[in-house]
Enzyme design. Structure first.
Site, PDB file in Angstrom:
ATOM      1  CG  ASP A  76     -23.016  10.988  46.985  1.00 28.93           C
ATOM      2  OD1 ASP A  76     -22.060  10.670  47.773  1.00 28.93           O
ATOM      3  OD2 ASP A  76     -22.824  11.809  46.076  1.00 28.93           O
ATOM      4  N   GLY A  77     -23.022   8.004  48.860  1.00 25.85           N
ATOM      5  CA  GLY A  77     -22.303   7.543  50.144  1.00 25.85           C
ATOM      6  C   GLY A  77     -21.441   8.572  50.751  1.00 25.85           C
ATOM      7  CG  ASP A  94     -16.948  -3.092  46.932  1.00 22.71           C
ATOM      8  OD1 ASP A  94     -16.293  -2.705  46.223  1.00 22.71           O
ATOM      9  OD2 ASP A  94     -17.197  -4.380  47.241  1.00 22.71           O
TER      10      ASP A  94
END
Length: 168
Positions: A76-77, A94
């Site tokens: 999970d960014g 992005d």
């Protein structure tokens, strides 16, 4: 060649020789491949939520395997930025799913964590969709987190807008 990917690289005008690059979202890998091939001084970490995206990017779009300059991790960014104490010169976000940008990647907390994760003078670029009903609020959150230091760059044809946010 997708026009918005060139616009996402506009950070190079301000930070031409980064040492640490963090990317949230891999997609087809065009951004990761560009940095890998044309910014050899950079170590790049890519955080991609979907393991299948990584497999497809490597199989069909020639994204390199992990090495000392490229590290693609599944995760999970937003959580990665919040938990990770390492600092980046550049952060590229992005994180779009099939329908829209992931809400976790457009929150005020996320942008605050990104600002804190940048080295002094660091730059964040974010791919946004100008037609998104949350676009104005998203940019406002980014401006709040980055003390107003945000530029919006229309990315070619109508639709994509790349926001550049500056740590200082």
């Amino acid at each position: 060649e997708v026009v918005y990917t060139r616009s996402m690289m506009a950070w190079m005008l301000f930070k031409p020789r980064p040492r640490e690059v963090l990317m949230i979202g891999l997609g087809g890998g065009s951004l990761a491949k560009f940095v890998y091939h044309y910014v050899p001084s950079a170590r790049t970490t890519v955080v991609e939520l979907n393991a299948r995206v990584v497999v497809l990017a490597r199989q069909y779009f020639c994204v390199p395997e992990n090495d000392q300059r490229l590290n693609i991790i599944i995760g999970d960014g937003a959580q990665h930025v919040a938990d990770n104490c390492s600092r980046a010169d550049v952060i590229m976000v992005d994180g779009y799913g099939a329908q829209a940008q992931a809400p976790e990647l457009a929150s005020l907390n996320f942008y605050r964590h990104c600002c804190a994760a940048l080295q002094p003078g660091g730059v964040m670029s974010v791919n946004l969709w100008g037609g998104d009903r949350d676009f104005t609020a998203c940019v406002a959150r980014m401006r709040e987190a980055f003390g107003g230091r945000v530029l919006c760059l229309p990315a070619g044809k109508p639709g994509n807008v790349v926001a550049l946010a500056f740590q200082r």
